[in-house]
Design a protein around this motif. Sequence first.
Motif, mmCIF file in Angstrom:
data_model
loop_
_atom_site.group_PDB
_atom_site.id
_atom_site.type_symbol
_atom_site.label_atom_id
_atom_site.label_comp_id
_atom_site.label_asym_id
_atom_site.label_seq_id
_atom_site.Cartn_x
_atom_site.Cartn_y
_atom_site.Cartn_z
ATOM 1 N N TYR A 140 0.839 -1.206 0.000
ATOM 2 C CA TYR A 140 0.000 0.000 0.000
ATOM 3 C C TYR A 140 0.868 1.248 0.000
ATOM 4 N N PRO A 192 -4.648 2.439 15.592
ATOM 5 C CA PRO A 192 -4.868 1.116 14.990
ATOM 6 C C PRO A 192 -6.350 0.841 14.774
ATOM 7 N N ALA A 193 -6.623 -0.183 13.987
ATOM 8 C CA ALA A 193 -7.957 -0.381 13.431
ATOM 9 C C ALA A 193 -9.082 -0.390 14.447
ATOM 10 N N ALA A 194 -8.865 -0.979 15.596
ATOM 11 C CA ALA A 194 -9.981 -1.088 16.538
ATOM 12 C C ALA A 194 -10.464 0.277 17.020
ATOM 13 N N PHE A 195 -9.617 1.300 16.910
ATOM 14 C CA PHE A 195 -9.982 2.618 17.437
ATOM 15 C C PHE A 195 -9.887 3.702 16.381
ATOM 16 N N TYR A 196 -9.712 3.326 15.141
ATOM 17 C CA TYR A 196 -9.440 4.310 14.097
ATOM 18 C C TYR A 196 -10.698 5.086 13.743
ATOM 19 N N THR A 197 -10.600 6.419 13.765
ATOM 20 C CA THR A 197 -11.785 7.227 13.419
ATOM 21 C C THR A 197 -11.467 8.405 12.504
ATOM 22 N N GLU A 220 -6.317 3.457 0.869
ATOM 23 C CA GLU A 220 -6.882 2.262 1.479
ATOM 24 C C GLU A 220 -6.080 1.832 2.700
ATOM 25 N N LYS A 221 -6.761 1.299 3.668
ATOM 26 C CA LYS A 221 -6.180 0.689 4.862
ATOM 27 C C LYS A 221 -5.187 1.603 5.611
ATOM 28 N N HIS A 229 -5.204 2.432 8.581
ATOM 29 C CA HIS A 229 -4.991 1.957 9.946
ATOM 30 C C HIS A 229 -3.768 1.050 10.037
ATOM 31 N N ILE A 230 -3.356 0.452 8.923
ATOM 32 C CA ILE A 230 -2.173 -0.414 8.971
ATOM 33 C C ILE A 230 -0.938 0.432 9.263
ATOM 34 N N GLY A 275 -1.171 1.299 12.869
ATOM 35 C CA GLY A 275 -0.936 0.105 13.674
ATOM 36 C C GLY A 275 0.559 -0.161 13.792
ATOM 37 N N VAL A 289 2.947 0.136 17.163
ATOM 38 C CA VAL A 289 3.661 -1.051 17.648
ATOM 39 C C VAL A 289 5.163 -0.786 17.653
#
Lengths: 546, 144, 222
Positions: free
Chosen positions: C59, C137-142, C150-151, C153-154, C157, C161
């Motif tokens: 990406y 990261p994805a669980a909290f991305y807004t 695209e993507k 949050h990766i 993330g 990390v």
Amino acid sequence: MSTAPDIATQAPSFPKEHYLNASKGFKSWALTVDHKRIGLMYLVSVLTFFLVGGLFALLVRLELLAPGGMFEQKTYNQLFTLHGVVMVFLFIIPSIPAALGNFFLPLQLGAKDVAFPKMNLFSFYIYAVGAIVAIVAMVTGAVDTGWTFYTPYSLTTNTGVVLTVFAAFILGFSSILTGVNFIVTIHKLRPPGMTWFRLPLFAWSLYATSVIQLLSTPVLAITLLLLIAERLFGVGVFDPALGGDPVLFQHFFWFYSHPAVYIMIVPAFGIISELIATFSRREVFGYKFVALSSVAIAIIGFFVWGHHMFVSGQSEFAGMVFSFLTFFVAIPTAVKIFNWTATLYKGDIQLRTPMIYAIMFLIQFTIGGLTGLPLGALGTNVALHDTYYVVAHFHYVMMGGTVFAFIGGLHYWWPKITGRMYSEKSANIGAFLLFIGFNVTFFTQFLLGFKGMPRRYFDYDPEFSGLHAFSSVGSWILGVGFLVTLYCFIQSLRKGEVASSNPWGGTTLEWTTQSPPIAHNFIDTPTVSTGPYDHSEVPAATGRAA
Amino acid sequence: MAQHHNDNPHELDHDPLPLKVYVGVLGSLGFLTFVTVWIAQFDFGVWTVPVAMLIATIKAALVILYFMNLKQDGGFNAVAFFTGFFFLVVFTIPTLWDRETRDVVDPDRAVEVHHTRPGFPPQVTGEKPADAPEAKEGEPVAAD
Amino acid sequence: MSQQVAVPEKVVRHKVGHHWPHVEVELSGAKLGFWIFLCTELLMFGGLFVAYTYFRSLYPETFTAAHQTLSIPLGTLNTGVLILSSFTVVMAIRSAMLNQRKAMLGYLYATLFLAAAFMVIKLGFEWPPKFEKGTLPAAFYTYEGLAHVEKPHIFFGLYFVMTGLHGIHVVIGMGLISWLIWLGHKGVLYRGFYTPIEIVGLYWHFVDLIWIYLFPLFYLAG
């Protein structure tokens, strides 16, 4: 070795001062920096976990005794996962290095301790903490993903993946620190005269193992951390729903886990070299080749991890390359087998219990190794992957290989560790039962796999029932064999004959000090002027105390 | 065993490198950091990342050789460290190359699959397949 | 020996462990052990760099767009802070070798202070805006501002990390430096024995090395 062992004309008495009574009380063990005490604590721990993992195995085989589910599907998944996790991380990876290696590496080097004694104790406590976390994970939601934790299932399953995987992470540190300790010990604490090519082969194998541990375990560490992060925060590296790649997880996982199998077997190779040298009263044939083959296995073992992933979705091109490279790792292993066999030829064979284990190892490990070849070949792997053929293969090398070598080594060094002999009769009965039980259980599984029985299935079609029943009965014979061996060792502690310092006529340095050794191992640092397997001055041992 | 020039077996007796070596390295590192930031405004296309990595590697070499004293110590320490680096490369190359070659034998493999697990993650934009089942309870991933 | 200073009286004279034949073997053994351990750290962080490369090649536009939400001034400042702290550790070793106890302690305190500054800049100034914006990261991305790639949050993330794991290492380093300060006050470190500073120094330089690579990859490379 140039120093003569002590030849008693009458049965020796138990030494007055030794490492077990040098200091007393709980704190003297909890805060010990004596590598022998630490080795003993590891030994008791790994054997305990071997028992736990073995119980899980018996339950697995009980489920498969007949068609029809005794357990629920999820419970069965948890059972085989726990069997794998306990056996791999809590038993086999630490087993030989942390228990026997810690005890005997300094002794074989004529050293007073390992390079970093306090770090050694710290390693043990890390292991203990990891074990506790693993136990908590087991009872609060045991994982059902298989010990390989493949994504995406390990991301979605409602079981304690984070805690289990964190336990494995912690245990990895213990492994790494032990590896650091051994490498520096071998580099810096050899006695005067002991050049690299006068090191005992067990020391060589520990060196190679430590190199593998150091290079592979960190990649496992980051894999597990990423898995935890993915589960908790949704990073997106392994989860296809987030744009990640589950095959990437497998690359990360197997980059550790393939070299891990060499961590499991290379120390066993070291023990077998010692057993064969001592009990054929000869230097191991082609000592240099055997020594360097451990290093070769360590290196080549890092290039082949993709052979676990042929049908995973990995590119076929990568699969072809990995398959080609996999055949090379068999070469140094074969060198060892040939050289050991050549050592036996025209050797002065003493068929004591440790030697019996060594011979069983040669048979079983050869079968295990040869059956790896159809798995390493890309085409045949497609038919055999995830069948019982794989299960049989790795049990032949890990159990028929490593575990048998471990028990053989335990019998060999038992007099040195405890100062007592065991009853050869009980020991041999145990060995015989283990051999029968092992082969009944696992040879059958080659046939099962060939017929197409998949692994990790809690039930099966009636066409497989005969073979499964046979295999399960074998597991019970194995269980009895382990109990007999345990009984043999317990009886030795209670009323075994007092051992001399060199009951077997061994030539490496640990046999020149008393049994059990004093706290500082040797009164003076020995000097070495020959290779480790010079039998010219050592008289024939009787195996008895006298 | 190595000959020790020091007669006292319990106490070390070494002298440090000249101060100007350390100050010189510090200055170079500062300068190279400035270069790194300055050069980031230019777009070198495909070479952008390699150039950045090259500068980073020069900085790393200065730290390793002089601050970590590897130039003086040398020996097996260097072998150990670069062995680690070598095996990192051994890990990297097949892993990246696997993804590059997924469509060599079968072109369909290179097609990207759009898939979202229903109901998760909450805010990531991803198309829910039209026939996706309703989210089941007890399945959110962040439940650990 | 023109920089030589006499051994101060309050120093605790060093005795090697009973298994070491000589203090030189103790020092070289400790260094060898730690370089080997650094191999493991290299491979651990290296795995993360592999993941970074993997997804960057998958990406590329996402990485180019997303990195612009990071603050280059703060990142550069943190780079300078770490480089300076590497220098102060080296100076602490040098002072020990010259029996300059006050200077040694001074440099150790300076290193500790710089390490703390790094964490304050990161946790106090860099991360809170991200939590507010939702670049997580994805669980909290807004965050809505990157909807055109695209993507995203990766990227975040991996950012959290990698810089998070690095930050944990900085905090561990602060603990180790504090331990050195304690040893220094006890009088254990001097010309005759400074092995602990050497070893912690190696750790600290490695932490600096990782940041030297993280900085351009996340903040600059677009």
